[in-house]
Design a protein around this motif. Structure first.
Motif, mmCIF file in Angstrom:
data_model
loop_
_atom_site.group_PDB
_atom_site.id
_atom_site.type_symbol
_atom_site.label_atom_id
_atom_site.label_comp_id
_atom_site.label_asym_id
_atom_site.label_seq_id
_atom_site.Cartn_x
_atom_site.Cartn_y
_atom_site.Cartn_z
ATOM 1 N N LEU A 20 -26.947 32.475 12.023
ATOM 2 C CA LEU A 20 -26.647 32.555 10.594
ATOM 3 C C LEU A 20 -27.736 33.318 9.859
ATOM 4 O O LEU A 20 -28.919 33.227 10.194
ATOM 5 C CB LEU A 20 -26.530 31.145 9.994
ATOM 6 N N ARG B 198 -29.787 32.779 30.350
ATOM 7 C CA ARG B 198 -28.722 32.364 29.429
ATOM 8 C C ARG B 198 -29.272 32.137 28.041
ATOM 9 O O ARG B 198 -30.300 31.457 27.879
ATOM 10 C CB ARG B 198 -28.093 31.029 29.867
ATOM 11 N N LEU B 199 -28.540 32.623 27.061
ATOM 12 C CA LEU B 199 -28.903 32.360 25.672
ATOM 13 C C LEU B 199 -28.705 30.876 25.356
ATOM 14 O O LEU B 199 -27.630 30.333 25.617
ATOM 15 C CB LEU B 199 -28.001 33.202 24.759
ATOM 16 N N VAL B 200 -29.726 30.223 24.821
ATOM 17 C CA VAL B 200 -29.593 28.820 24.394
ATOM 18 C C VAL B 200 -30.336 28.608 23.076
ATOM 19 O O VAL B 200 -31.167 29.430 22.685
ATOM 20 C CB VAL B 200 -30.135 27.807 25.452
ATOM 21 N N ASN B 201 -30.032 27.512 22.413
ATOM 22 C CA ASN B 201 -30.768 27.113 21.213
ATOM 23 C C ASN B 201 -31.924 26.221 21.663
ATOM 24 O O ASN B 201 -31.676 25.141 22.208
ATOM 25 C CB ASN B 201 -29.863 26.320 20.267
ATOM 26 N N GLU C 57 -14.883 31.113 14.008
ATOM 27 C CA GLU C 57 -15.677 30.741 15.176
ATOM 28 C C GLU C 57 -16.654 29.667 14.724
ATOM 29 O O GLU C 57 -16.934 29.552 13.546
ATOM 30 C CB GLU C 57 -16.422 32.015 15.646
ATOM 31 N N MET C 58 -17.188 28.858 15.665
ATOM 32 C CA MET C 58 -18.238 27.889 15.340
ATOM 33 C C MET C 58 -17.821 26.907 14.256
ATOM 34 O O MET C 58 -18.400 26.858 13.181
ATOM 35 C CB MET C 58 -19.512 28.605 14.859
ATOM 36 N N ILE D 30 -21.938 31.192 21.709
ATOM 37 C CA ILE D 30 -22.416 31.553 23.041
ATOM 38 C C ILE D 30 -23.588 30.661 23.482
ATOM 39 O O ILE D 30 -23.647 30.214 24.624
ATOM 40 C CB ILE D 30 -22.854 33.036 23.063
ATOM 41 N N ALA D 31 -24.517 30.386 22.573
ATOM 42 C CA ALA D 31 -25.699 29.602 22.965
ATOM 43 C C ALA D 31 -25.314 28.165 23.300
ATOM 44 O O ALA D 31 -25.872 27.569 24.225
ATOM 45 C CB ALA D 31 -26.750 29.636 21.851
ATOM 46 N N TYR E 61 -18.398 38.148 17.286
ATOM 47 C CA TYR E 61 -18.172 36.859 17.955
ATOM 48 C C TYR E 61 -19.434 36.364 18.641
ATOM 49 O O TYR E 61 -19.785 35.186 18.548
ATOM 50 C CB TYR E 61 -16.999 36.941 18.948
ATOM 51 N N TRP E 62 -20.128 37.259 19.333
ATOM 52 C CA TRP E 62 -21.348 36.846 20.039
ATOM 53 C C TRP E 62 -22.368 36.273 19.065
ATOM 54 O O TRP E 62 -23.040 35.288 19.355
ATOM 55 C CB TRP E 62 -21.934 38.050 20.802
ATOM 56 N N ARG F 42 -32.013 12.754 17.637
ATOM 57 C CA ARG F 42 -32.907 13.222 16.573
ATOM 58 C C ARG F 42 -32.528 12.607 15.237
ATOM 59 O O ARG F 42 -33.385 12.225 14.446
ATOM 60 C CB ARG F 42 -32.833 14.754 16.520
ATOM 61 N N LEU G 282 -31.958 22.534 21.015
ATOM 62 C CA LEU G 282 -31.035 21.674 21.763
ATOM 63 C C LEU G 282 -31.412 21.596 23.239
ATOM 64 O O LEU G 282 -30.548 21.414 24.099
ATOM 65 C CB LEU G 282 -29.590 22.160 21.611
ATOM 66 N N ILE H 95 -28.811 15.432 21.944
ATOM 67 C CA ILE H 95 -30.143 15.699 21.380
ATOM 68 C C ILE H 95 -30.080 15.582 19.856
ATOM 69 O O ILE H 95 -30.960 14.979 19.228
ATOM 70 C CB ILE H 95 -30.697 17.063 21.862
ATOM 71 N N VAL H 96 -29.001 16.096 19.266
ATOM 72 C CA VAL H 96 -28.842 15.972 17.813
ATOM 73 C C VAL H 96 -28.710 14.494 17.424
ATOM 74 O O VAL H 96 -29.329 14.032 16.455
ATOM 75 C CB VAL H 96 -27.604 16.773 17.332
ATOM 76 N N GLY I 41 -26.900 18.379 26.446
ATOM 77 C CA GLY I 41 -27.706 17.981 25.293
ATOM 78 C C GLY I 41 -27.203 18.446 23.935
ATOM 79 O O GLY I 41 -27.814 18.146 22.916
ATOM 80 N N ASN J 174 -30.266 21.716 14.529
ATOM 81 C CA ASN J 174 -29.117 21.016 15.118
ATOM 82 C C ASN J 174 -28.093 21.937 15.782
ATOM 83 O O ASN J 174 -26.945 21.543 15.975
ATOM 84 C CB ASN J 174 -28.452 20.087 14.106
ATOM 85 N N GLY J 175 -28.505 23.137 16.142
ATOM 86 C CA GLY J 175 -27.631 23.978 16.959
ATOM 87 C C GLY J 175 -26.720 24.910 16.202
ATOM 88 O O GLY J 175 -25.934 25.627 16.815
ATOM 89 N N ASN J 176 -26.819 24.906 14.872
ATOM 90 C CA ASN J 176 -25.858 25.700 14.106
ATOM 91 C C ASN J 176 -26.335 27.083 13.688
ATOM 92 O O ASN J 176 -25.512 27.948 13.422
ATOM 93 C CB ASN J 176 -25.429 24.926 12.858
ATOM 94 N N ALA K 75 -21.829 34.821 16.254
ATOM 95 C CA ALA K 75 -21.312 33.783 15.353
ATOM 96 C C ALA K 75 -22.236 32.573 15.291
ATOM 97 O O ALA K 75 -22.230 31.827 14.307
ATOM 98 C CB ALA K 75 -19.916 33.349 15.795
ATOM 99 N N GLY K 76 -23.041 32.370 16.314
ATOM 100 C CA GLY K 76 -23.968 31.237 16.320
ATOM 101 C C GLY K 76 -25.312 31.556 15.666
ATOM 102 O O GLY K 76 -26.239 30.745 15.733
#
Ligand SMILES: Cc1cc2nc3c(=O)[nH]c(=O)nc-3n(C[C@H](O)[C@H](O)[C@H](O)COP(=O)(O)OP(=O)(O)OC[C@H]3O[C@@H](n4cnc5c(N)ncnc54)[C@H](O)[C@@H]3O)c2cc1C
Ligand code: FES
Ligand code: FES
Lengths: 291, 159
Positions: B136, B58-61, A190-191, A103-104, B130-131, A40, B64, A36-37, A32, B45-47, B133-134
């Motif tokens: 902000l 597990r880490l997730v957004n 990163e990212m 990571i996510a 690094y971990w 949306r 999403l 999903i984005v 997703g 949007n996942g950023n 980085a997602g």
């Protein structure tokens, strides 16, 4: 977001049946992180979202030193680099799987989604190409095999026909004296999305002084991730040297047809294609020497 | 046209049932259906990581993930970490290091940090950066956050 229904088929034939019935009004859901984005933001729309993650075949993750790896289309990146056997056999694929998002995102993002989404800049496609990965596609008339390098047909477009979906990848076992490598250039650490990406897979001879064969692919420099067959072929039989590697890089640069966008100009991308191809080959050679 | 879906899940150890539309994200379900407003929406949007949750370890957004995807699953949100009387060590160290200003990013950073320390109790500074980085943050410039995470790792080890 446009309203839709969802289904979670438990088998490949059930999924094919749903996809066939709903045609282009159905959309497959893996991790997703793209779709999903897109739903949306209205870049895609669907009446039925088909979550394939409960189908056992798309969750397979196995390795054998003779037949190679099978990676289900929906296996998320963290499971791939968390599998010691697979991570050990294909470091060049791990380079890319551990670059996708943060990571996510890696907790959900799959190689199947990365390929089907068909972004020219997708990080895992060049590396799957150089490792000669082959897709198993299921559809109304059974299954067919498609090489990853033949899968994408344009930005956001791929070879899948109505009723078809991607089930899994087969990746040949690495040869003796081989190494794979993928890297990309991004402005952040990163990212970010690749300005250019490059993957290489090389097989060296027994004393590791010559290339027996090589495969090179680059990303973000053409409408699809690009397999530069001639660059790898130019290395075959040559001594491992700056001159032979430079020749392959020239061929990769020549094959690139990048565009100008906010991430970089076409000229800059052409230049980077040469630089990153060189580093990818050197990285792959280093791993082959250590193997 | 689309009917609501009935979903059962475990959230922070509690059995939870809810109805949602298929198109609702887990983030929308948490905030608008269940009232778990600790999880924040930033970019959707996942950023940005403001919506970070831990799904099946597990880490997730959560922006999403669709709400229907957590059927039968185990979810941890910021509400499951510490209480005003007894803060989680990560929360305590964010306070002591003044690792927040406006605070909108903080629940996401704290959940993401918990996922990191559960997996790697003794991270280096580079591993922390690094971990995270997602995730902000528009306010702090990150240094205080990184220090808080390293101090939290120490605090957990010494407890
Ligand atoms: C914050 C963020 C950062 C990102 N960073 C990167 C990055 O660094 N590099 C990169 O390459 N990508 C990146 N991405 C994009 C995305 O994460 C990847 O493309 C990811 O691999 C998609 O996989 P998924 O399982 O989430 O796919 P989904 O979103 O589930 O699907 C993607 C597309 O493929 C279709 N699809 C999925 N699986 C199948 C299947 N088995 N058969 C047929 N069709 C299918 C879907 O219908 C959809 O159109 C990023 C995304 C976000 C949100
Ligand atoms: S709100 Fe989900 S990542 Fe920003
Ligand atoms: S404290 Fe304001 S965004 Fe992080």
């Amino acid at each position: 977001m446009h309203a839709f229904d969802f289904a979670n088929p438990q088998s490949v034939p059930d999924a094919v049946g749903l996809l066939q019935k709903h045609g282009d009004r159905a959309r497959v859901l893996a991790g997703g992180t793209d779709v999903i984005v897109q739903l949306r933001e209205g870049r895609r729309s669907a009446d039925l979202v088909v979550d394939i993650k409960e189908i056992p075949d798309v969750n397979v993750l196995s390795y054998s030193a003779t037949t190679g790896a099978k990676i289900g289309a929906a296996v998320p990146c963290y499971r791939i680099y968390g599998n010691e056997e697979i991570a050990g056999a294909y470091p060049g694929i791990m380079d890319a799987a551990s670059l996708v998002g943060g990571i996510a995102v890696q907790g959900r993002a799959s190689l199947g989604g990365n390929l089907c989404n068909a972004s020219p800049a997708a990080d895992t496609i060049p590396t799957m190409i150089v490792h000669s990965a082959v897709c198993t596609v299921a559809g109304p008339s059974g299954t067919r095999q498609v090489a990853v390098e033949d899968f994408c047909t344009g930005p956001g477009r791929n070879v899948l026909e109505s009723g078809e979906f991607l089930v899994a990848f087969d990746i040949p076992a690495p040869s003796a004296n081989s190494g794979g490598f993928y890297l990309r250039f991004i402005p952040r650490n990163e990212m970010d999305i690749a300005v250019v990406g490059a993957g290489a897979y090389v097989v060296l001879n027994a004393d590791k002084s010559k290339f027996e064969s090589a495969r090179i692919a680059v990303g973000a420099v053409a409408p699809t991730p690009l397999f530069v067959r001639e660059a790898g072929e130019a290395l075959a039989g040559q001594a491992v040297s700056d001159a032979s590697i430079e020749r392959a890089c020239e061929l990769a640069r020549a094959a690139a047809s990048p565009i100008d966008d906010m991430r970089g100009t076409a000229d800059y991308r052409k230049h980077l294609t040469g630089v990153l191809t060189k580093r990818a080959i050197q990285g792959a050679v280093q791993r082959a020497k250590e193997s | 046209m689309s009917s609501k879906v009935h979903v059962q899940a475990r959230i922070n150890g509690d059995d939870v049932e809810f109805l949602c539309e298929p198109r609702q994200s887990l983030l929308e379900v948490l905030r608008d259906v269940l009232g778990y407003t600790g999880t924040k929406e930033g970019c959707n949007n996942g950023n940005c990581g403001a919506c970070s949750v831990i799904l099946e370890g597990r880490l997730v957004n959560s922006c999403l993930v669709f709400g229907f995807e957590i059927q039968g699953k185990e979810l941890q949100t910021i509400e499951g970490m510490g209480s005003p009387e007894e803060l989680h060590p990560v929360q305590q160290q964010f306070l002591e290091n003044a690792a927040l200003q406006c605070g909108i990013c903080t629940p996401g950073f704290i959940v993401s940090t918990k996922a990191l320390l559960d997996k790697n109790p003794d991270p280096t500074e580079a591993e922390v950066r690094y971990w995270l980085a997602g995730n902000l943050c528009r306010c702090t410039g990150y240094d205080k956050i990184v220090r808080a995470v390293l101090d939290a790792a120490k605090a957990i080890k010494n407890s």
